[in-house]
Design a protein around this motif. Structure first.
Motif, short mmCIF file in Angstrom:
data_model
loop_
_atom_site.label_atom_id
_atom_site.label_comp_id
_atom_site.label_asym_id
_atom_site.label_seq_id
_atom_site.Cartn_x
_atom_site.Cartn_y
_atom_site.Cartn_z
N LYS A 271 0.85 -1.21 0.00
CA LYS A 271 0.00 0.00 0.00
C LYS A 271 0.88 1.25 0.00
O LYS A 271 0.62 2.22 -0.70
CB LYS A 271 -0.90 0.02 1.24
CG LYS A 271 -1.99 -1.01 1.18
CD LYS A 271 -3.22 -0.57 2.02
CE LYS A 271 -4.21 -1.70 2.10
NZ LYS A 271 -3.91 -2.65 3.21
N TYR A 272 1.96 1.22 0.79
CA TYR A 272 2.87 2.38 0.82
C TYR A 272 3.50 2.60 -0.55
O TYR A 272 3.72 3.74 -0.96
CB TYR A 272 3.99 2.18 1.85
CG TYR A 272 3.54 2.10 3.29
CD1 TYR A 272 2.45 2.81 3.75
CD2 TYR A 272 4.26 1.33 4.22
CE1 TYR A 272 2.06 2.75 5.08
CE2 TYR A 272 3.89 1.27 5.55
CZ TYR A 272 2.78 1.97 5.97
OH TYR A 272 2.42 1.91 7.29
N MET A 273 3.80 1.49 -1.26
CA MET A 273 4.46 1.62 -2.56
C MET A 273 3.54 2.33 -3.55
O MET A 273 3.98 3.15 -4.35
CB MET A 273 4.88 0.24 -3.10
CG MET A 273 5.99 -0.45 -2.30
SD MET A 273 7.48 0.55 -2.06
CE MET A 273 7.23 1.20 -0.43
N GLU A 274 2.24 2.04 -3.48
CA GLU A 274 1.29 2.74 -4.35
C GLU A 274 1.28 4.23 -4.05
O GLU A 274 1.26 5.08 -4.93
CB GLU A 274 -0.12 2.18 -4.15
CG GLU A 274 -0.36 0.90 -4.93
CD GLU A 274 -1.66 0.21 -4.51
OE1 GLU A 274 -2.60 0.92 -4.09
OE2 GLU A 274 -1.71 -1.03 -4.59
N LEU A 275 1.28 4.56 -2.76
CA LEU A 275 1.25 5.97 -2.36
C LEU A 275 2.54 6.68 -2.77
O LEU A 275 2.51 7.81 -3.29
CB LEU A 275 1.06 6.08 -0.84
CG LEU A 275 -0.30 5.62 -0.32
CD1 LEU A 275 -0.26 5.36 1.19
CD2 LEU A 275 -1.37 6.65 -0.66
N MET A 276 3.68 6.02 -2.59
CA MET A 276 4.96 6.64 -2.96
C MET A 276 5.07 6.80 -4.48
O MET A 276 5.63 7.78 -4.97
CB MET A 276 6.14 5.81 -2.44
CG MET A 276 6.37 6.00 -0.95
SD MET A 276 7.94 5.25 -0.42
CE MET A 276 8.33 6.29 1.00
N SER A 277 4.54 5.81 -5.20
CA SER A 277 4.58 5.87 -6.65
C SER A 277 3.79 7.09 -7.15
O SER A 277 4.25 7.86 -7.99
CB SER A 277 4.01 4.58 -7.22
OG SER A 277 3.99 4.65 -8.62
N ALA A 278 2.60 7.28 -6.57
CA ALA A 278 1.74 8.40 -6.99
C ALA A 278 2.36 9.75 -6.64
O ALA A 278 2.13 10.74 -7.33
CB ALA A 278 0.37 8.27 -6.34
N SER A 279 3.16 9.78 -5.59
CA SER A 279 3.69 11.06 -5.09
C SER A 279 5.16 11.27 -5.47
O SER A 279 5.80 12.22 -5.02
CB SER A 279 3.53 11.06 -3.56
OG SER A 279 3.91 12.28 -3.02
#
Ligand code: ADP
Ligand code: MN
Ligand code: MN
Ligand code: MN
Length: 381
Positions: A271-279
């Motif tokens: 889940k963190y990887m998705e958030l970091m990818s988007a940001s």
């Protein structure tokens, strides 16, 4: 004969340390106390002439120093202290290089507080000497110290190197390690790095914002140790072009969620990887200046443009250690931050990205932009 009324009172030396007009402009001055103090709360505010450190104009020069973190002074010994301060204008506004003020607002958010983010930081630096051109100029020019004294050999022998000509200037990281331990900082290790005269130290595990205070204090101690060796630690992400490693500052992260996950630590991390990818683009703005020169995809780095993650991958933006995949550890490694990153920005942006839906991205961009503008204006002044 002159006798002081105060000769009998014990003296304590407090070294106030702060960041001047640019985040890399560490400054310090000493105050003598006749009544020793033990707690940070008992250290009073102080001020300094901001116009001499590119923080303020001569007409409005007073800057207030607010103590935020105290350590033992490893150079002067007991009972002396070093106190890190952040900086404010007399009307209470933070100065342009005071990113701590923004970071502390983020860490006061109850969602961030409950996430209980821990960091382990790997600070790399290259030992340099100042080039003496005989010309008085504001711009310093540094050369890797190794190249002034040793044959210019390609990389290969230096990483964790042992022996003369390989472990260059070992006294420096060694003395720095001892200084950090005496000071009470959470230093966790040192190793020689790939570039000649390049070293790394690991700080942490530290909690939240304290990571950033400790990292600045550990950098301060490193400058002080280097002074006595005629050396300068350079944190530039890519000081030498070509087939030479640059310097990063990997940030290892765990949260209550990754530490508490019993069988599937990859669950919260994905889940963190998705958030970091988007940001990614917004986060990179906070990860240090001139980082584009370092993040080329070569020399164990990832691409600047594209976010990637992988188990065991040292070519990805984020590496998930095999030990975390196997549930033996609970952290992942953000390999993007440059050695010259400001930990107030990095630790705060990571919290914003993982726990506040990146809602402060624009605040970060604006704060950095205003800082660059203020710095440019004051340098000209
Ligand atoms: P490498 O060079 O292989 O990337 P290092 O040994 O230099 O690894 O650094 C690993 C870092 O990970 C250390 O600074 C350590 O403190 C940190 N670390 C270990 N466990 C955690 C954790 N649970 N949360 C945050 N950081 C951690
Ligand atoms: Mn390391
Ligand atoms: Mn390293
Ligand atoms: Mn690493």
């Amino acid at each position: 004969m002159f006798t002081s009324r105060k000769t009998d009172s014990p003296k304590q030396l407090i070294e106030y340390v702060w960041l001047g007009g640019s985040a890399w402009d560490l400054r310090g001055k000493t105050r003598v106390l006749s009544k020793p103090v033990e707690k940070l709360e008992d250290i009073s505010e102080w001020n300094f002439d901001g116009s001499s450190t590119e923080l303020a104009t001569t007409e409005n020069s007073e800057i207030v120093l607010k103590p935020v973190r105290m350590i033992n002074d490893p150079f002067r010994g007991q009972p002396h202290k070093i106190v890190l301060c952040d900086t404010y204008f007399p009307d209470g506004r933070p100065t342009s290089s005071n990113f701590r003020e923004l970071a502390s607002r983020i860490y006061k958010d109850s969602v961030v507080d409950q996430a209980d983010i821990w960091f382990g930081v790997e600070q790399e630096y290259i030992l340099c000497k100042e080039e003496t051109s005989g010309v008085i100029s504001k711009k310093s020019h540094y050369v890797p110290a190794a190249w002034t004294e040793f044959p210019k050999k390609p990389q290969g022998d230096y990483y964790c190197g042992v022996g003369s000509g390989k472990a260059l200037y070992r006294n420096v990281p060694e003395e720095h390690l001892q200084a950090c331990l005496k000071a009470g900082l959470d230093i966790a290790g040192i190793n020689a790095e790939v570039f000649p005269g390049q070293w790394e130290y690991q700080l942490g595990i530290c909690k939240g914002l304290d990571t950033a205070d400790q990292l600045w204090l550990s950098r301060y101690l490193l400058y002080r140790v280097c002074e006595s060796h005629g050396l300068i630690p350079v944190f530039d992400p890519k000081p030498v072009e070509g087939d030479w490693n640059g310097s990063g500052c990997h940030v290892n992260i765990s949260t209550k969620a990754t530490r508490d996950a019993n069988s599937d630590r990859l669950g919260p991390i994905k889940k963190y990887m998705e958030l970091m990818s988007a940001s990614h683009t917004k986060d990179i703005e906070c990860y240090g200046e001139n980082n584009a020169l370092r993040l080329t995809g070569k020399h164990e780095t990832s691409s600047l443009e594209k976010f990637s993650w992988g188990v065991g991958s040292r070519g990805a933006s984020v590496r998930i250690p095999f030990s975390t995949e196997k549930n033996l550890t609970s952290y992942f490694e953000d390999r993007r931050p440059a050695a010259n990153m400001d930990p107030y920005l990095v630790c705060a942006k990571i919290a914003d990205t993982l726990y506040l839906s990146s809602k402060n991205s624009e605040v970060f961009s604006k704060t950095i932009e205003e800082y660059k503008k203020a710095r440019a204006a004051l340098v000209q002044h």
